[in-house]
Design an enzyme around this catalytic site. Structure first.
Site, PDB file in Angstrom:
ATOM      1  N   ARG A  65       0.337  -1.315   0.095  1.00  0.00           N
ATOM      2  CA  ARG A  65       0.214  -0.067  -0.131  1.00  0.00           C
ATOM      3  C   ARG A  65       0.724   1.536   0.493  1.00  0.00           C
ATOM      4  NH1 ARG A  65      -3.247  -3.530   1.675  1.00  0.00           N
ATOM      5  NH2 ARG A  65      -0.470  -5.028   2.664  1.00  0.00           N
ATOM      6  N   THR A  66       1.651   1.457   1.548  1.00  0.00           N
ATOM      7  CA  THR A  66       2.963   2.877   0.883  1.00  0.00           C
ATOM      8  C   THR A  66       3.412   2.675  -0.708  1.00  0.00           C
ATOM      9  OG1 THR A  66       3.029   2.383   3.160  1.00  0.00           O
ATOM     10  CG2 THR A  66       4.259   3.574   2.298  1.00  0.00           C
ATOM     11  N   LYS A 100      26.199  -3.664  -1.067  1.00  0.00           N
ATOM     12  CA  LYS A 100      27.575  -3.692  -2.353  1.00  0.00           C
ATOM     13  C   LYS A 100      28.295  -2.572  -0.913  1.00  0.00           C
ATOM     14  CE  LYS A 100      26.844  -3.308  -6.882  1.00  0.00           C
ATOM     15  NZ  LYS A 100      27.596  -2.385  -7.365  1.00  0.00           N
ATOM     16  N   ARG A 142      11.240   3.873   2.815  1.00  0.00           N
ATOM     17  CA  ARG A 142      11.171   2.580   4.631  1.00  0.00           C
ATOM     18  C   ARG A 142      12.421   1.707   4.290  1.00  0.00           C
ATOM     19  NH1 ARG A 142       5.961  -1.276   4.614  1.00  0.00           N
ATOM     20  NH2 ARG A 142       5.129   1.064   4.703  1.00  0.00           N
ATOM     21  N   HIS A 175       5.381   5.672  11.609  1.00  0.00           N
ATOM     22  CA  HIS A 175       5.063   5.883   9.828  1.00  0.00           C
ATOM     23  C   HIS A 175       4.293   6.876   9.811  1.00  0.00           C
ATOM     24  CE1 HIS A 175       3.571   4.491   6.165  1.00  0.00           C
ATOM     25  NE2 HIS A 175       3.223   2.902   6.523  1.00  0.00           N
TER      26      HIS A 175
HETATM   27  C1  NCD Z   1       2.540  -1.433   8.316  1.00  0.00           C
HETATM   28  C2  NCD Z   1       3.991  -1.065   7.644  1.00  0.00           C
HETATM   29  O1  NCD Z   1       4.679  -1.375   7.393  1.00  0.00           O
HETATM   30  O2  NCD Z   1       3.955  -0.751   8.993  1.00  0.00           O
HETATM   31  N1  NCD Z   1       1.356  -1.931   6.481  1.00  0.00           N
HETATM   32  C3  NCD Z   1       1.534   0.196   6.280  1.00  0.00           C
HETATM   33  O3  NCD Z   1       2.515   0.332   5.401  1.00  0.00           O
HETATM   34  N2  NCD Z   1       0.285  -0.126   5.706  1.00  0.00           N
HETATM   35  C4  NCD Z   1       1.708  -1.773   9.173  1.00  0.00           C
HETATM   36  C5  NCD Z   1       2.577  -3.856   8.976  1.00  0.00           C
HETATM   37  O4  NCD Z   1       3.589  -3.211   8.208  1.00  0.00           O
HETATM   38  O5  NCD Z   1       2.314  -4.560   9.859  1.00  0.00           O
END
Ligand code: NCD
Length: 308
Positions: free
Chosen positions: A56-57, A86, A107, A135
């Site tokens: 999703r993100t 590397k 991320r 997040h």
């Molecule tokens: C979450 C995350 O990656 O922190 N997912 C998201 O971004 N919607 C939740 C998770 O991984 O449990």
């Protein structure tokens, strides 16, 4: 907000920032529904750098950028397919990709990654999850969803359940809720994966009424929002510790049946066993509309980052 508008943690947003983003997200929904795309960011390129898996993100950021007329380049598995493999440092990678794009969506697998990146980046860095840290863009869409459902945050009773220790979404959400005169936060988790003390101190300092409980069945009937999360298996060092908490705090239909008629169920997704599929048919289940709200919110956020 600062001129270089890094987004690293929920605490950085003022209530004004948030209210403005909610309104802009509403406008983005109208835009998507009526025109589909626009060209506000047609001169911008977004760099997407993901060291951990995402559905999703990453895809909602990419879709948001596309619908705003901008473009993006993306490394969806930077652990293996970037120079991380590397031995390159995060700082060097950031100072490299900042030459290509106008914003970096990051991320990272370790807490503090986004702040490290922001320190060396000449372009805005947006934290799309830093290990078990935060997040903040997820909590923006979570807050937006709650506001859409209830009109305001005032007096709401919000239950956060699951892996409150390692779950970055619940950390960011709790920090953001603390900006508003909510009613109460109920924290439901096994003691071994309960909310970090630093966050509890923050809630206390900001006058937020909270309690910790080990019974989802006891708190669910009083909740306006039940925000369920999965166990973050990847952060458990000992598989036995994981097994000891697995399967606790399942939001069964029996528990859902005790919830208020006007309450809602949210989840950042992906889910495991904590919300059985049968609950999807309950009118209180809102986790898929919540996903859609993420697109509108990320469009609003990208516009704001560029002052558009
Ligand atoms: C979450 C995350 O990656 O922190 N997912 C998201 O971004 N919607 C939740 C998770 O991984 O449990």
């Amino acid at each position: 907000m600062d001129e270089i508008f890094h987004i690293t943690e929920s605490q950085q947003f003022s209530r004004n920032d948030l209210d403005e983003l909610f309104n802009q997200a509403d406008a983005m929904e109208t835009l998507v529904k009526h025109r589909g795309v626009t060209d506000t960011l047609k001169d911008k390129v977004m760099v997407v750098l993901f060291y951990q898996p995402s559905t999703r993100t990453r895809l909602s950021f990419e879709t948001a950028m596309s619908r705003l007329g901008g473009s993006y380049v993306s490394t969806e598995n930077a652990m293996e397919f970037s120079s991380h493999a590397k031995g390159e440092s995060l700082e060097d990678t950031i100072q490299t990709v900042a030459n290509y794009g106008d914003v970096i969506i990051l991320r990272y697998h370790k807490e503090g990654g986004a702040k490290r990146a922001a320190r060396v980046s000449p372009v805005p860095v947006i934290n799309a999850g830093d290990g078990p840290g935060q997040h903040p863009t997820q909590s923006l869409l979570d807050m937006y969803t709650i506001r859409r459902e209830f009109g305001s945050f005032e007096g709401l009773n919000i239950t956060l359940v699951g892996d409150l220790k390692n779950g970055r979404t619940v950390h960011s959400l709790a920090y953001m809720l603390a900006k508003y005169p909510i009613g109460k936060i109920c924290l439901v988790a096994p003691p071994s994966i309960s909310m970090p003390q630093g966050l509890l101190d923050y809630l206390e300092k900001h006058g937020i009424d909270y309690n910790q409980s080990d019974s989802l069945a006891a708190v669910a009937p009083h909740a306006d929002v039940v925000y369920s999360t999965r166990l973050q298996k990847e952060y458990f060092d000992d598989p036995r510790e994981f097994e000891a908490v697995q399967g606790k705090y399942v939001l069964s239909q029996d528990i859902v049946d005790t919830m208020r008629e006007k309450s809602i169920i949210l989840h950042p997704l992906p889910r495991n066993e904590e919300i059985p599929y049968v609950v999807d048919h309950d009118p209180r289940a809102r986790y898929f509309p919540q996903v859609r709200n993420g697109l509108y919110m990320r469009m609003a956020l990208l516009n704001k980052v560029f002052g558009r």
